[in-house]
Design an enzyme around this catalytic site. Structure first.
Site, mmCIF file in Angstrom:
data_model
loop_
_atom_site.group_PDB
_atom_site.id
_atom_site.type_symbol
_atom_site.label_atom_id
_atom_site.label_comp_id
_atom_site.label_asym_id
_atom_site.label_seq_id
_atom_site.Cartn_x
_atom_site.Cartn_y
_atom_site.Cartn_z
ATOM 1 N N ILE A 148 0.835 -1.198 0.000
ATOM 2 C CA ILE A 148 0.000 0.000 0.000
ATOM 3 C C ILE A 148 0.868 1.245 0.000
ATOM 4 C CG2 ILE A 148 -1.635 1.347 1.400
ATOM 5 C CD1 ILE A 148 -2.964 -1.307 2.161
ATOM 6 N N HIS A 275 -13.421 4.651 7.942
ATOM 7 C CA HIS A 275 -12.720 3.415 7.591
ATOM 8 C C HIS A 275 -13.228 2.877 6.247
ATOM 9 C CE1 HIS A 275 -10.502 -0.272 9.441
ATOM 10 N NE2 HIS A 275 -10.240 -0.151 8.147
#
Length: 316
Positions: A148, A275
């Site tokens: 990521i 989130h």
């Protein structure tokens, strides 16, 4: 192979699954699809409370693989104590890179360019001009330079940032430059205009962003958390935000979900998203490709990808 495989995506919606296993759909419903003791490969339901994914583990006496569809495995690890030695825990490396990197850039740009202020002004019918900082020419520090972190840097480059500094658990060299170890954070933090957290939640990263970490950040710096909430000491962050010295953009918080009335909701200079780094239209095709690949390897007894732990052994 006739062992049970539990999938949180209906099997008939996943093209290319290998023949052999008995595929069963379970996405956290109260009733199990079969006896958990017969499950050999368990794919943990995605975006469900941790207690849901953990519930069948004590009964999974035959399981060989536990596969998450999240980049982190911290929500599953408490249940590993119920499993026999040799069970492999795999994460979903690669599934969330694009979505999380996109959101990271969105949070950075929205925070720097004042998008929340514009939305509030629009609600009131006000024309809100002014001078705002750009991402161009900024120094960016990525703490947690895995898949990521790399995807985030891919998207930072076109924005003409001055420099990207990279930090991971261990030092190494990449095609783009050095990756610094965590021990060098104190010397890197004062130089960064934007600090991005994309590290897994481990014993060494829990509470990593404490008062000392935040104090080393330069005045006016932006902290972006797309990792896990407990990586940041919420009380210490609140103190810095309320002083106005730094700002923050948070996709994850501690506690989570953030309770109504929590002071972080209304702290100055903070942008909060609930989130949502992973759940986008990019998730399903990548998740399906991962499962087809992993199950093909499992059926053919080939090495699995992205094994993060094996029960009864040390971390890998």
């Amino acid at each position: 192979m006739s062992a049970d495989v539990w999938l949180p995506i209906p099997p008939d919606e996943i093209e290319g699954l290998p023949q052999g296993p008995n595929y069963l759909f379970w996405d956290g419903a109260p009733e199990f699809p079969a006896d958990p003791a017969d499950c050999a490969f368990y794919v943990v339901p995605y975006m469900k409370p941790s207690e849901v994914g953990l519930r069948p583990l004590p009964e999974m006496s035959s399981v060989e693989v536990v596969q998450t569809l999240s980049a982190g495995t911290d929500s599953v690890e408490p249940g590993l104590k119920y499993l026999r030695p040799g069970v492999r825990l795999c994460n979903a490396r690669g599934v969330h890179d694009a979505s999380t990197a996109e959101l990271t850039l969105a949070l950075i740009l929205a925070s720097l360019r004042g998008i929340p202020d514009f939305v509030r002004a629009q609600d009131k019918g006000r024309w809100l001009g002014g001078f705002r900082p750009a991402l161009a020419d900024k120094t960016v520090l990525v703490v947690g330079y895995g898949a990521i972190g790399e995807a985030i840097e891919d998207r930072l480059v076109p924005f003409e940032v001055a420099r990207v500094a990279r930090v991971a658990r261990s030092e190494r060299t990449t095609a783009r430059g050095p990756v610094h170890p965590l021990t060098e954070l104190p010397s890197l933090l004062p130089e960064a205009d934007v600090v991005i957290l994309s590290t897994p939640l481990t014993d060494s990263t829990r509470g990593l962003v404490d008062g000392g970490f935040l104090a080393r950040m330069k005045d006016g710096a932006l902290l972006v958390n797309v990792a896990r909430g407990p990586v940041v000491d919420t009380k210490a962050l609140l103190a810095e935000l309320e002083s106005g010295r730094i700002t923050a953009a948070l996709d994850v918080v501690d506690p989570e979900p953030l309770p109504q009335g929590h002071p972080l909701w209304h702290a100055p200079g903070v942008l909060i998203s609930p989130h949502v780094g992973g759940p986008t239209s990019a998730f399903l095709p990548r998740a399906k490709r991962l499962l087809v690949d992993q199950l093909g390897r499992f059926v053919n007894r080939e090495p699995l990808r992205h094994v993060t732990r094996t029960t009864g052994a040390t971390d890998v």
